[in-house]
Write a protein that holds these residues in place. Structure first.
Motif: not given
Lengths: 118, 111
Positions: A31-36, A44-50, A66-71, A93-102
């Motif tokens: 997961t990746m984010y843009w903040y302003k 303030k969060i603007m966008f997030s892609y997972n 925003p554009k996310s060509p890959d993870k 960036s962060s993990h949204r899930t790791s090993g199937g767990i949030s």
């Protein structure tokens, strides 16, 4: 090695121009984010892609795309720049899930891009 | 709408003082409360709290969460000038997949 990198670090441009900011992370996060962050330091969060899919789109003018060509990459394109767009833009960036767990959403931030619109 | 409120907004202390920063939250589907330190550049992660009453410690910094009263505190003992920064608190909504940040507390530690 830088975990989350952004380019450019500084951007000075005229009103009405179009500009892009690039972000890359090498942490293997899904997961990746843009903040302003404005002059008062409000973040303030603007966008997030997972996994390349847009999951958060806050109330942001559609001049921002925003554009996310890959993870590992999330770019931000801004059309017709306005004075009020001047701010520091942070990618994260962060993990949204790791090993199937949030995950708990520990985020790693890039160094920021200071945008000044004249 | 999720909300995070930090207090005080700013704080000026002298080296050696102890400070307590406050963070209250109203977040649906709450999963975690995170503290970050922001000096001149990017926020850097300090603590992640998920359970009430369990103190997290790192050197002179410690933090605790109260999920019943919906707040967290960050304590810094024996402050140093290097502790001067903006401290940000964020609460994570696991369903929405986003953290809402507070407005930060600007801490200034004078020699």
């Amino acid at each position: 090695d830088t975990a989350v990198s952004q380019t450019p670090k500084y951007l000075v441009t005229q009103m009405g121009n179009d500009k892009s900011i690039k972000c890359e992370q090498n942490l293997g996060h899904d997961t990746m984010y843009w903040y302003k962050q404005d002059s008062k330091k409000f973040l303030k969060i603007m966008f997030s892609y997972n996994n390349k899919e847009l999951i958060i789109n806050e109330t942001v003018p559609n001049r921002f795309s925003p554009k996310s060509p890959d993870k590992a990459h999330l770019n931000l394109h801004i059309n017709s720049l306005e004075l009020g767009d001047s701010a520091v833009y942070f990618c994260a960036s962060s993990h949204r899930t790791s090993g199937g767990i949030s995950s708990y959403n520990e985020q790693f931030f890039g160094p920021g891009t200071r945008l000044t619109v004249l | 709408e999720d909300k995070v409120v930090q207090s005080p907004l700013s704080l000026v202390v002298h080296e050696g003082d102890t400070v307590t920063l406050n963070c209250s939250y109203e977040v649906t589907n709450f999963r975690s409360l995170l503290w970050y330190k922001q000096e001149k550049k990017a926020p850097t992660f300090l603590f992640m709290l998920t359970s009430s009453g369990i103190e997290k410690k790192s050197g002179r910094l410690s933090s605790i969460l109260d999920k019943k009263e919906l707040f967290s505190i960050l304590n810094i003992t024996a402050t140093q000038t290097g502790d001067s920064a903006v401290y940000l608190c964020a609460a994570y909504n696991t369903n929405a997949g986003k953290s809402t940040f507070g407005d930060g507390t600007t801490l200034t530690v004078k020699p």
